[in-house]
Design an enzyme around this catalytic site. Structure first.
Site, mmCIF file in Angstrom:
data_model
loop_
_atom_site.group_PDB
_atom_site.id
_atom_site.type_symbol
_atom_site.label_atom_id
_atom_site.label_comp_id
_atom_site.label_asym_id
_atom_site.label_seq_id
_atom_site.Cartn_x
_atom_site.Cartn_y
_atom_site.Cartn_z
ATOM 1 C CB SER A 105 -0.849 0.004 1.274
ATOM 2 O OG SER A 105 -1.506 1.240 1.413
ATOM 3 C CE1 TYR A 139 -4.554 -2.250 5.238
ATOM 4 C CE2 TYR A 139 -3.516 -0.125 4.865
ATOM 5 C CZ TYR A 139 -4.116 -1.268 4.371
ATOM 6 O OH TYR A 139 -4.263 -1.431 3.008
HETATM 7 P P1 NAD Z 1 -11.839 -5.502 -0.372
HETATM 8 O O1 NAD Z 1 -12.523 -5.411 0.934
HETATM 9 O O2 NAD Z 1 -12.670 -5.530 -1.571
HETATM 10 O O3 NAD Z 1 -10.880 -6.754 -0.393
HETATM 11 C C1 NAD Z 1 -10.201 -7.222 0.744
HETATM 12 C C2 NAD Z 1 -10.483 -8.697 0.844
HETATM 13 O O4 NAD Z 1 -9.681 -9.254 1.879
HETATM 14 C C3 NAD Z 1 -11.923 -9.005 1.235
HETATM 15 O O5 NAD Z 1 -12.740 -9.121 0.099
HETATM 16 C C4 NAD Z 1 -11.777 -10.319 1.966
HETATM 17 O O6 NAD Z 1 -12.131 -11.394 1.129
HETATM 18 C C5 NAD Z 1 -10.295 -10.429 2.270
HETATM 19 N N1 NAD Z 1 -10.102 -10.692 3.694
HETATM 20 C C6 NAD Z 1 -10.064 -9.804 4.728
HETATM 21 N N2 NAD Z 1 -9.876 -10.469 5.878
HETATM 22 C C7 NAD Z 1 -9.774 -11.789 5.554
HETATM 23 C C8 NAD Z 1 -9.565 -12.975 6.287
HETATM 24 N N3 NAD Z 1 -9.376 -12.959 7.632
HETATM 25 N N4 NAD Z 1 -9.556 -14.169 5.639
HETATM 26 C C9 NAD Z 1 -9.727 -14.208 4.288
HETATM 27 N N5 NAD Z 1 -9.908 -13.118 3.540
HETATM 28 C C10 NAD Z 1 -9.931 -11.927 4.171
HETATM 29 O O7 NAD Z 1 -10.813 -4.276 -0.416
HETATM 30 P P2 NAD Z 1 -9.553 -3.963 -1.344
HETATM 31 O O8 NAD Z 1 -9.291 -2.521 -1.118
HETATM 32 O O9 NAD Z 1 -9.723 -4.471 -2.712
HETATM 33 O O10 NAD Z 1 -8.388 -4.749 -0.620
HETATM 34 C C11 NAD Z 1 -7.475 -5.602 -1.291
HETATM 35 C C12 NAD Z 1 -6.070 -5.334 -0.810
HETATM 36 O O11 NAD Z 1 -5.671 -4.041 -1.248
HETATM 37 C C13 NAD Z 1 -5.898 -5.354 0.708
HETATM 38 O O12 NAD Z 1 -4.700 -6.049 1.012
HETATM 39 C C14 NAD Z 1 -5.740 -3.886 1.040
HETATM 40 O O13 NAD Z 1 -4.973 -3.702 2.206
HETATM 41 C C15 NAD Z 1 -5.018 -3.385 -0.187
HETATM 42 N N6 NAD Z 1 -5.080 -1.937 -0.394
HETATM 43 C C16 NAD Z 1 -6.273 -1.310 -0.593
HETATM 44 C C17 NAD Z 1 -6.290 0.068 -0.767
HETATM 45 C C18 NAD Z 1 -7.573 0.817 -0.988
HETATM 46 O O14 NAD Z 1 -7.545 2.047 -0.991
HETATM 47 N N7 NAD Z 1 -8.706 0.166 -1.171
HETATM 48 C C19 NAD Z 1 -5.092 0.788 -0.774
HETATM 49 C C20 NAD Z 1 -3.904 0.118 -0.576
HETATM 50 C C21 NAD Z 1 -3.900 -1.244 -0.387
#
Ligand code: NAD
Ligand code: MG
Length: 297
Positions: free
Chosen positions: A189, A202
Site C-alpha cells: 500500500s 495497518y
Molecule cells: P476488499 O474489501 O474488496 O478486499 C479485501 C479482501 O480481503 C476481502 O474481500 C476479503 O475477502 C479479504 N479478507 C479480509 N480479511 C480476511 C480474512 N481474515 N480471511 C480471508 N480473507 C480476508 O478491499 P480492497 O481494497 O480491494 O483490498 C485488497 C487489498 O488491497 C488489501 O490487502 C488492502 O490492504 C489493499 N489496499 C487497498 C487500498 C484501498 O484504498 N482500497 C489501498 C492500498 C492497499
C-alpha cells in the site's frame, strides 16, 4: 457504430464526485456499495497473456482481488479465489460472470488468519486447478482508529495475522508445489511509504509486506520464482466503507492525490497481469505503485 475512444483523460474517466457517507460491517459487500466499484466486469479485455496458467487469489471476491480475478480469467488462466464466508454474495456473482465466459473458478471460503485454513486453501487450489503457478496475495483488513491507546490487542493480532502471517503460511504451503516460472504477487500500500496517523497498525503490516516481498524474492530466485508487490493508493472498495476510513472522511476519499479522485479496482488489474505473466521475466523484488500520483519513493 460507436466510435472507439483512443485518448482517455485519467482525471475524469471514473467517478469524481464526493462519495456518499456509508458504512457496512467488515468485511463489507461490494455489491451493496454506492457507487459499486468497477472491477472491470464490463471493461477488461484479455489477450491470452496467461494462457494455461493456474492462479490462487486471496480476497478475490471484491475490490482489487475481484479485478485481478476477472483479468486473469480473461487472459485465459484458471483461478481459485479465497474470501471470508460472509462474502459469499460477491464471490457468487463473480463466479457466475466468469463461468459464463467459460473459465474455471474454484471458490475457497475461509479465514486466512488461521494457519490451517491457509494450508487447506493452497492444497485445494492446487488439487482443483491441477497445479499452481500464480499467487496473488491480496486479502487484507483495515480498521481506522484515532488513538493508539484504544487499539485492542485483539485488533492488533487480527490485522497482523490477516495481512502478514497469512502470507507466510500460504507461501510456506505453496512453494513446494510451484514450478520454475511461477510468480507470487503481494499487495502492499501507499501506507507502507506515507503512513496515515489513523492507521498505525495497518500501515506497519503494509511495510512488513514490502520487506517480506523483497527478502522472499531473493530467497526463491534460485528456484526461478519471481516475487513482487503492488502498492495501491486510495481505491474505492468495500474495505474503505467497512471501517477502513472514518465515514465522515469518505466523501473526499482519494481527492487529495494529484489525479484528484479515488482509483477504481479495475485500474490495478494490468499491473497484476504484467507481474504474473512472462512479460515481467526480469522483474523481481519490485514494488509497483498505482497511486494516482502519490508516489511510493
Ligand atoms: P476488499 O474489501 O474488496 O478486499 C479485501 C479482501 O480481503 C476481502 O474481500 C476479503 O475477502 C479479504 N479478507 C479480509 N480479511 C480476511 C480474512 N481474515 N480471511 C480471508 N480473507 C480476508 O478491499 P480492497 O481494497 O480491494 O483490498 C485488497 C487489498 O488491497 C488489501 O490487502 C488492502 O490492504 C489493499 N489496499 C487497498 C487500498 C484501498 O484504498 N482500497 C489501498 C492500498 C492497499
Ligand atoms: Mg470482499
Amino acid at each position: 457504430m460507436k466510435e472507439k475512444k483512443i485518448l482517455i483523460n485519467p482525471l475524469d474517466m471514473y467517478y469524481t464526485g464526493g462519495f456518499e457517507a456509508q458504512s457496512q460491517k467488515p468485511p463489507g459487500i461490494q455489491g451493496r456499495m454506492n457507487p459499486v466499484p468497477d472491477s472491470g466486469e464490463e471493461s477488461y479485455i484479455g489477450h491470452g497473456r496467461l494462457e494455461g496458467r493456474k492462479a490462487l487469489i486471496t480476497g478475490g471476491d471484491s475490490g482489487i482481488g475481484r479485478a485481478v480475478a476477472i483479468a486473469y480469467c480473461r487472459e485465459e488462466a484458471d483461478i481459485a479465489i479465497n474470501y471470508l464466508p460472509d462474502e459469499q454474495p460477491d464471490a457468487e456473482s463473480l463466479a457466475e460472470l466468469l463461468k459464463k465466459e467459460g473459465r474455471k473458478v474454484v471458490l475457497l471460503p475461509g479465514d486466512v488468519s488461521d494457519e490451517n485454513v491457509c494450508n487447506e486453501i493452497v492444497k485445494k487450489a492446487h488439487q482443483e486447478l491441477g497445479g499452481l503457478d500464480i499467487m496473488a496475495l491480496n486479502a487484507g483488513m483495515q480498521i481506522a482508529l484515532e488513538d493508539i491507546s484504544n487499539l485492542s490487542t485483539h485488533q492488533l493480532r487480527k490485522v497482523f495475522e490477516t495481512n502478514v502471517f497469512s502470507m507466510y503460511w500460504i507461501v510456506k504451503a505453496a512453494l513446494p508445489l510451484m514450478p520454475a516460472g511461477s510468480s507470487i504477487i503481494t499487495t502492499s500500500s501507499i501506507q507502507a511509504f506515507q503512513p496515515s496517523k489513523d492507521l498505525v497498525d495497518y500501515a506497519a503490516t503494509k511495510s512488513a509486506i514490502v520487506a517480506f516481498t523483497r527478502a522472499l524474492a531473493k530467497q526463491v530466485a534460485d528456484k526461478g520464482i519471481r516475487v513482487n508487490s503492488v502498492a495501491p493508493g486510495p481505491v474505492w472498495t468495500a474495505l474503505e466503507v467497512s471501517g477502513g476510513q472514518f465515514p465522515d472522511k469518505l466523501p473526499e476519499f482519494g481527492q487529495h492525490v494529484p489525479l484528484k479522485r479515488a482509483g477504481q479496482p479495475a485500474e490495478l488489474a494490468g499491473v497484476y497481469v504484467f507481474l504474473a505473466s512472462n512479460e515481467s521475466s526480469f522483474v523481481t523484488a519490485e514494488v509497483y505503485g498505482v497511486t494516482g500520483g502519490d508516489h511510493t519513493s
